[in-house]
Motif scaffolding. Structure first.
Motif, short mmCIF file in Angstrom:
data_model
loop_
_atom_site.label_atom_id
_atom_site.label_comp_id
_atom_site.label_asym_id
_atom_site.label_seq_id
_atom_site.Cartn_x
_atom_site.Cartn_y
_atom_site.Cartn_z
N ILE A 542 4.44 17.36 -25.51
CA ILE A 542 3.60 18.51 -25.84
C ILE A 542 4.14 19.77 -25.16
O ILE A 542 4.15 20.85 -25.75
CB ILE A 542 2.14 18.26 -25.45
CG1 ILE A 542 1.58 17.03 -26.18
CG2 ILE A 542 1.27 19.48 -25.76
CD1 ILE A 542 1.64 17.10 -27.68
N GLU A 546 5.32 22.60 -27.76
CA GLU A 546 4.54 23.83 -27.74
C GLU A 546 5.30 25.00 -27.13
O GLU A 546 5.08 26.16 -27.51
CB GLU A 546 3.23 23.59 -26.99
CG GLU A 546 2.24 22.75 -27.77
CD GLU A 546 1.87 23.37 -29.11
OE1 GLU A 546 1.36 24.51 -29.12
OE2 GLU A 546 2.12 22.73 -30.14
N ASP A 550 6.52 28.33 -29.38
CA ASP A 550 6.35 29.69 -28.88
C ASP A 550 7.66 30.47 -28.97
O ASP A 550 7.66 31.67 -29.28
CB ASP A 550 5.85 29.66 -27.44
CG ASP A 550 4.52 30.36 -27.27
OD1 ASP A 550 3.60 30.04 -28.02
OD2 ASP A 550 4.43 31.25 -26.39
N ARG A 564 1.22 29.68 -35.31
CA ARG A 564 0.73 28.30 -35.35
C ARG A 564 -0.24 28.08 -36.52
O ARG A 564 -0.17 27.07 -37.21
CB ARG A 564 0.05 27.95 -34.02
CG ARG A 564 1.01 27.71 -32.86
CD ARG A 564 0.25 27.50 -31.57
NE ARG A 564 1.10 27.03 -30.48
CZ ARG A 564 1.85 27.82 -29.72
NH1 ARG A 564 1.87 29.14 -29.96
NH2 ARG A 564 2.59 27.32 -28.75
N SER A 604 -1.55 26.46 -26.29
CA SER A 604 -0.92 25.22 -26.72
C SER A 604 -1.90 24.46 -27.59
O SER A 604 -3.11 24.63 -27.48
CB SER A 604 -0.50 24.36 -25.53
OG SER A 604 -1.65 23.86 -24.85
N THR A 605 -1.37 23.60 -28.45
CA THR A 605 -2.20 22.68 -29.21
C THR A 605 -1.62 21.28 -29.06
O THR A 605 -0.46 21.12 -28.69
CB THR A 605 -2.24 23.02 -30.72
OG1 THR A 605 -0.94 22.77 -31.28
CG2 THR A 605 -2.62 24.46 -30.94
N GLN A 606 -2.44 20.29 -29.35
CA GLN A 606 -1.92 18.93 -29.31
C GLN A 606 -2.85 17.98 -30.04
O GLN A 606 -4.06 18.18 -30.09
CB GLN A 606 -1.75 18.42 -27.88
CG GLN A 606 -3.06 18.17 -27.16
CD GLN A 606 -2.89 17.39 -25.86
OE1 GLN A 606 -1.84 17.36 -25.27
NE2 GLN A 606 -3.94 16.75 -25.41
N ALA A 714 -1.88 19.17 -22.31
CA ALA A 714 -1.94 20.49 -22.91
C ALA A 714 -1.79 21.62 -21.90
O ALA A 714 -1.53 22.77 -22.28
CB ALA A 714 -3.26 20.66 -23.67
#
Length: 744
Positions: A542, A546, A550, A564, A604-606, A714
């Motif tokens: 992650i 992420e 970016d 995103r 961030s995403t996950q 994350a």
């Protein structure tokens, strides 16, 4: 530890899933398989696990009960759940009783817990394939089985009351441990009904409650284990006291693979209170009347080691080997291959490349490794806190030659696990030493021994490249993961076609819609022991995914949030938590300036452990490069929530754990030896450094996802992306080095 998402086989029938019978001394005993059972009128297929014949005392007391977990209801109405999971701070000793009490219709305070003995045939987690606590699987695996068992027990109790009153069961209701027939005003508490209920069959139809009818699930509830932890009554492995017990502390070879050459027993035995010096091939222990004497005796022992073939090992040599393996790609296994990543960039497009590195990490649990061993000719008792009781049992049986049933594991509260107590190296070591002693001995590692002889989160070396079109939209994504394979050692069957599923989790299944994707895995084993660490594969993937997303957003001159969003059309739940986190963090508004500091915000995403999460971190960076995290906003969709307080607490602790590692933590080697030794050089985030953490839970009626580890995974990329926003410097290697962020 991580659980894979695999197609699930058909669920067992209810007849094989649930049994009821009489408990010894009277009462109701419910046996049920942790494999679960497909509920009536629901379109879900729970996982299946092997269900063996009962070998426990409970099963012997109730002939015909052949299933993994047990619930007892005695004649006073007290409910006892044999707990197949361990409590290491994650809240299972509250969430598991909540699942049971919800459908059984009893007050949560009426549910008592007994730690299950070591027995894979009875207490195997269907998601993990053994009696294991890890991978954020506890609620996910028990969500249906425990509710089914509670509902079955309630129904037979209602049936027993209905028969006693000669009325229809449908005319009776159960609440707070009491069955009531409203029409006649009669009622009986569960304790009065258990003997009659134990003679009744399990109902053919069991309908679980709708979420709208929950009275416990989804509601905040105080942790049931908190009072005894606050008042000091809670017993951890390190608290064990046995009659005639001695205490020992140990020192193992400082170099992996090294051996004990000699030790001056005379000096150690001269220390008051020292009783014995124990030696095995690669370690030595001093046994004494108390810990201080053992520690002083070990210091006087001055062991001499033969360092072996890794005496010249350094972090630099390890990384150089990994770099070569990553660049050559020799033996790379393909984890995902969509489309064709070799297509050249179109006119006006560009290729972005990057290398990311993540260090070895120690677990640094607050309770260092310890194990008390009482070894006799006729059996062995282990007093310990472990995430894998059957592994511990098996290791002791192998070393002693005793049959497994003669090795009893007395499991206790764990003072932190984080994956460290999925390993049994410290238990095997204690048993090997105990073979030389004629009385019980508690073996305790010092903090220094714990840090320098951990089994570390692997070092990862990742190579990435992506192609953007002339508008900055990603056309291809290539990701090569290089690192050791924990699964190849821990669960070899999980490794398919050379791919360690944990090593690529979060990379193989990233949520972004990119037409051409290739993910490869290169297994490279350094001479350093590696193991699961809170968040495991996703903690590295992650961060890499992420951070690189970016980079692509910056290269295309787009806002990271907008970039995103445009790639998440096929993941509505992910997009929803991203929008929620951005809204709560006021992403569209500038941060307030801080005099003398540069400020930035990153996200961030996950998707990991069955849960969707987005985090936004707000940081400031001083002229000296010092990073401060002021605020973290987290949005999570973890399906149906059992205890919201636990979700919030787990995310808060996970964020602190992840930020700590990203800011300061790494294990380094020189001359084969770990350079760090205690919290002064493997530091933790302090209270005054902790950010304000806001957790926003998306409402969902989907099956629960895991929550113990996502917060950790994350945190690092949100932090690193915020540092870039503040300084313009990418953080492709952790931990963040303040000196590199100094303002020119």
């Amino acid at each position: 530890m991580s659980a894979r998402n695999q197609p699930m086989p058909p669920s067992p029938s209810r007849r094989n899933f649930l049994r009821v019978g009489a408990a010894a001394g009277g009462g109701l005993l419910v046996g049920f398989s942790l494999a679960g059972c497909k509920p009536e009128k629901r379109n879900e297929t729970p996982p299946e696990a092997a269900v063996g014949k009962a070998a426990s005392k409970a099963a012997e007391e109730a002939p015909g009960l052949e299933h993994g977990a047990f619930i007892r209801i005695d004649r006073t109405g007290a409910v006892t759940l044999i707990m197949h999971k361990v409590e290491m701070g994650q809240g299972t000793f509250t969430s598991m009783p909540m699942l049971l009490a919800e459908e059984l219709e009893v007050d949560l305070s009426k549910v008592k817990l007994e730690q299950a003995p070591a027995d894979n045939s009875l207490y195997s987690d269907p998601l993990l394939g053994g009696q294991v606590t890890g991978g954020s699987t506890s609620v996910r695996a028990a969500w249906e089985p425990l509710r089914q068992a509670g509902a079955a027990a309630r129904l037979v109790l209602v049936d027993a009351a209905a028969q006693a009153w000669n009325v229809k069961a449908g005319e009776c209701t159960a609440k707070n441990g009491v069955v009531t027939h409203a029409a006649s005003g009669r009622s009986m508490h569960y304790g009065e009904l258990v003997d009659a209920a134990s003679k009744l069959p399990v109902p053919k139809v069991i309908v679980l409650k709708k979420a709208s009818d929950f009275t416990l699930i989804g509601k905040k509830h105080a942790r049931l284990d908190s009072p005894e932890k606050v008042n000091g009554q809670a017993k951890f492995g390190i608290d064990v006291r046995l009659p005639n017990m001695l205490v020992a502390t140990v020192a193992a070879s400082p170099v992996p693979g090294g051996m004990l050459q000699s030790a001056d027993e005379t000096k150690a035995m001269a220390v008051k209170g020292v009783r014995q010096v124990l030696k095995i091939d690669n370690a030595v222990a001093v046994v004494a009347e108390h810990m201080w004497a053992a520690k002083q005796g070990l210091a006087a022992l001055e062991p001499v080691w033969s360092d072996g073939q890794h005496a010249a090992m350094t972090t630099a040599t390890i990384v150089a080997d990994m770099k070569n393996a990553a660049e050559s790609g020799k033996g790379a296994a393909v984890a995902r291959n969509d489309g064709d990543v070799s297509k050249p960039a179109p006119q006006g497009g560009r290729v972005i490349e990057a290398v990311y590195e993540m260090p070895f990490l120690a677990h640094a649990t607050m309770e260092p490794m310890n194990c008390t061993v009482d070894l006799r000719a006729d059996g062995c008792d282990l007093y310990v806190g472990t995430q894998v009781p059957t592994f511990a049992q098996g290791a002791a049986a192998k070393l002693t030659g005793l049959p497994p049933e003669k090795v009893r594991v007395h499991n206790h509260y764990l003072g932190g696990g984080f994956g460290r107590r999925l390993e049994v190296d410290f238990i095997a070591q204690a048993v090997a030493f105990a073979k030389q002693v004629k009385q019980p001995v508690k073996f305790v590692w010092t903090r220094e021994e714990d840090v320098q002889h951990d089994m570390y989160r692997p070092y990862y070396y990742d190579r990435l490249s992506a192609t953007l079109d002339d508008k900055g939209k990603p056309l291809s994504w290539s990701h090569r993961v290089t690192g050791s394979s924990i699964m190849a050692r821990f669960a070899p069957p999980a490794v398919k076609d050379g791919v360690d599923p944990d090593a690529v989790e979060g990379a193989k299944d990233m949520p972004y819609a990119i037409p051409n994707v290739r993910v490869e895995y290169v297994r490279h084993e350094p001479p350093v022991p590696t193991a699961f660490w809170r968040g495991v594969g996703p903690t590295h993937n992650i961060f890499v995914v992420e951070s690189f997303i970016d980079e692509l957003a910056a290269a295309s001159k787009q806002d990271p949030l907008t970039f995103r969003r445009d790639l998440l059309d096929k993941s509505p739940r992910m997009r929803a938590v991203l929008n929620l986190a951005a809204e709560k963090a006021s992403w569209d508004k500038p941060l307030q300036p801080i005099p003398g500091r540069r400020v930035g915000r990153g996200l961030s995403t996950q998707f990991a452990f069955g849960s969707y999460m987005a985090q936004v971190a707000e940081v400031s960076v001083g002229d000296d490069g010092e990073v401060r995290v002021h605020r973290v906003v987290c949005a999570v969709d973890c399906g149906q929530v059992v205890n919201p307080d636990t979700v919030v607490a787990q995310i808060e602790s996970g964020v602190i754990f992840g930020l700590t590692a990203a800011l300061w933590n790494e294990i380094t080697f020189d001359k084969g030896r770990v350079q760090q030794s205690n919290f002064h050089d493997y530091r933790m985030m302090r209270m005054n450094e902790a950010p304000r953490i806001e957790v926003h839970i998306a409402q969902s009626s989907d099956a629960p996802g895991g929550i113990g580890e996502p917060g950790t995974a994350a945190a690092a990329p949100a932090l690193a992306n915020a540092v870039y926003a503040a300084t313009g410097q990418r953080q492709r290697k952790l931990p963040i080095v303040a000196a590199q962020l100094k303002k020119a």
